[in-house]
Motif scaffolding. Structure first.
Motif, PDB file in Angstrom:
ATOM      1  N   UNK A 140       0.897  -1.381   0.024  1.00  0.00           N
ATOM      2  CA  UNK A 140       0.008   0.105   0.039  1.00  0.00           C
ATOM      3  C   UNK A 140       0.834   1.552  -0.084  1.00  0.00           C
ATOM      4  N   UNK A 141       1.847   1.167   0.311  1.00  0.00           N
ATOM      5  CA  UNK A 141       3.022   2.170   0.182  1.00  0.00           C
ATOM      6  C   UNK A 141       3.956   2.237  -1.155  1.00  0.00           C
ATOM      7  N   UNK A 142       3.671   1.199  -1.829  1.00  0.00           N
ATOM      8  CA  UNK A 142       4.370   1.176  -3.086  1.00  0.00           C
ATOM      9  C   UNK A 142       5.782   0.785  -2.945  1.00  0.00           C
ATOM     10  N   UNK A 143       6.059  -0.257  -1.863  1.00  0.00           N
ATOM     11  CA  UNK A 143       7.319  -0.693  -1.630  1.00  0.00           C
ATOM     12  C   UNK A 143       7.480  -2.258  -1.967  1.00  0.00           C
ATOM     13  N   UNK A 144       8.347  -2.573  -2.771  1.00  0.00           N
ATOM     14  CA  UNK A 144       8.419  -4.060  -3.161  1.00  0.00           C
ATOM     15  C   UNK A 144       8.731  -4.751  -1.976  1.00  0.00           C
ATOM     16  N   UNK A 145       8.026  -5.975  -1.937  1.00  0.00           N
ATOM     17  CA  UNK A 145       8.315  -6.919  -0.699  1.00  0.00           C
ATOM     18  C   UNK A 145       9.673  -7.328  -0.309  1.00  0.00           C
ATOM     19  N   UNK A 146      10.388  -7.700  -1.675  1.00  0.00           N
ATOM     20  CA  UNK A 146      11.848  -7.996  -0.943  1.00  0.00           C
ATOM     21  C   UNK A 146      12.489  -7.002  -0.565  1.00  0.00           C
TER      22      UNK A 146
END
Length: 377
Positions: free
Chosen positions: A227-233
């Motif tokens: 939801x913050x536009x950050x890739x999971x890895x």
């Protein structure tokens, strides 16, 4: 003829996937079950992921005897869209009643899928709950209000197991055996899926208590990064390394070359030594990740989304039980900047009440986010 479609990334398949399918079969008494692993989930970019062929094979192992595992989406490749899959099934089984099995979280997100109305012309959603997931009744009401369609409820509530948490555990080298079928645990271990060797090494630098905290921070970061536009890895690696230096003395050989900043309280120093460790021992070059580690205890003015995420996950992971933690978690789910302001304010109040030193960056971080939220910046 009744067909039950059970689609998803299955990244990886876990115990609740199997339990949900069994519950749906008992409720719906379908003639045919089609399990459909995606090639690439369009709404789940940037994941720590196993290759499609491995996810397909894990489904064949886990769902043996429960249904047919289809390779339609995997062979098609690219982003997998359910409206295309449903259209394929309608042409293949023109007279069948098709049910689309999904969890409450998926149903809540359903209006944002591509061409949801096309899916609903072909398939009826069959939904079940999971502890900690979206509210089934609310998701069903939303579906009815927006599309005029009733979902079938399975009447099963699964435990709080998720593929996200299994991936995070595996990436840090933590035990996944309680959460996946034994054959899946063996498959993941044999093929080295999800594991990140550097994170396993970092975990070994921590005390048992610190490693458990780090795992919980990584869970929360992974579950909220999208939801913050950050890739999971990126989120998981940062979370896994944020406290890697917490149990190291500054004289440790791994910190050779680290120059401690002046005027830093002992309780804050590990954020700086942690950033040094992440860069010089674990090879992190992404400055945003390094800053998220470097300021995860103090905060600072102008924090990036990743910095906010790690700061708040460190403070609010599910093992924290201070007064007001639940209220802050609820606010975190609604508005991350409001939560950041109130979390920083609470930290300052605590330090003052305890007569402890206030690190200037923490006060500056609070003043900055307060000004931003007041429209003064």
């Amino acid at each position: 003829m009744k067909i039950l479609l059970f689609g998803g990334a299955f990244n990886p398949v876990h115990n609740e996937h199997v339990a949900i399918l069994k519950a749906a079969l008992q409720k719906l008494e379908c003639d045919k079950v089609i399990i459909m692993p995606t090639a690439v989930s369009p709404h789940k970019g940037g994941l720590i992921s196993a290759p499609p062929a491995d996810r397909l094979e894990m489904c064949r192992i886990a769902f043996e005897g429960l249904g047919e595992v289809s390779d339609f989406e995997v062979n098609k490749g690219g982003a997998s869209y359910s409206y295309i899959t449903c259209d394929y099934l309608r042409h293949k089984y023109p007279d069948a009643d098709i049910y689309f099995l999904m969890g409450a979280d998926m149903l809540a997100y359903f209006p944002q899928w591509v061409y949801p109305e096309c899916i609903l012309k072909i398939a009826t959603p069959a939904v079940c709950a999971r502890h900690g997931s979206a509210d089934v009744a609310a998701a069903c009401r939303q579906l009815k209000e927006q599309f005029g369609v009733d979902a079938v409820t399975i009447g099963y509530t699964g435990s709080a197991v998720s593929s996200t948490r299994v991936r995070v555990r595996a990436s840090l080298g933590a035990d996944i055996a309680p959460y996946v079928p034994p054959a899946i645990a063996d498959y993941i271990g044999k093929h080295g899926l999800y594991v990140m060797p550097e994170l396993v090494k970092a975990r070994k630098l921590m005390s048992e208590k610190r490693a458990a905290h780090t795992l919980r921070v990584a869970f929360m970061a992974a579950e909220n990064c999208r939801r913050l536009g950050i890739p999971e890895k990126k989120a998981v690696v940062t979370a896994a390394l944020h406290d890697a230096a917490k149990n190291l003395k500054l004289s440790d050989r791994l910190l050779k070359g680290f120059v401690p900043p002046e005027g830093v309280p002992e309780s804050v120093m590990h954020q700086y030594s942690g950033a040094y460790l992440a860069e010089h021992v674990f090879g992190v070059t992404d400055e945003d990740m390094l800053n998220a580690i470097r300021y995860h205890t103090s905060g600072r003015p102008g924090m990036s989304p990743l910095e906010k995420l790690i700061f708040l996950c460190d403070m609010l992971e599910e093992g924290r039980d201070f007064d007001g933690a639940d209220e802050l978690r609820a606010e975190f789910a609604r508005d991350i900047d409001a939560c950041l302001e109130h979390a920083l304010g609470r930290e300052l109040e605590y330090l003052r009440a305890e007569g402890k030193e206030i690190y200037p960056l923490t006060q500056q971080a609070y003043d900055y986010i307060s000004a931003v939220r007041a429209g003064k910046k």
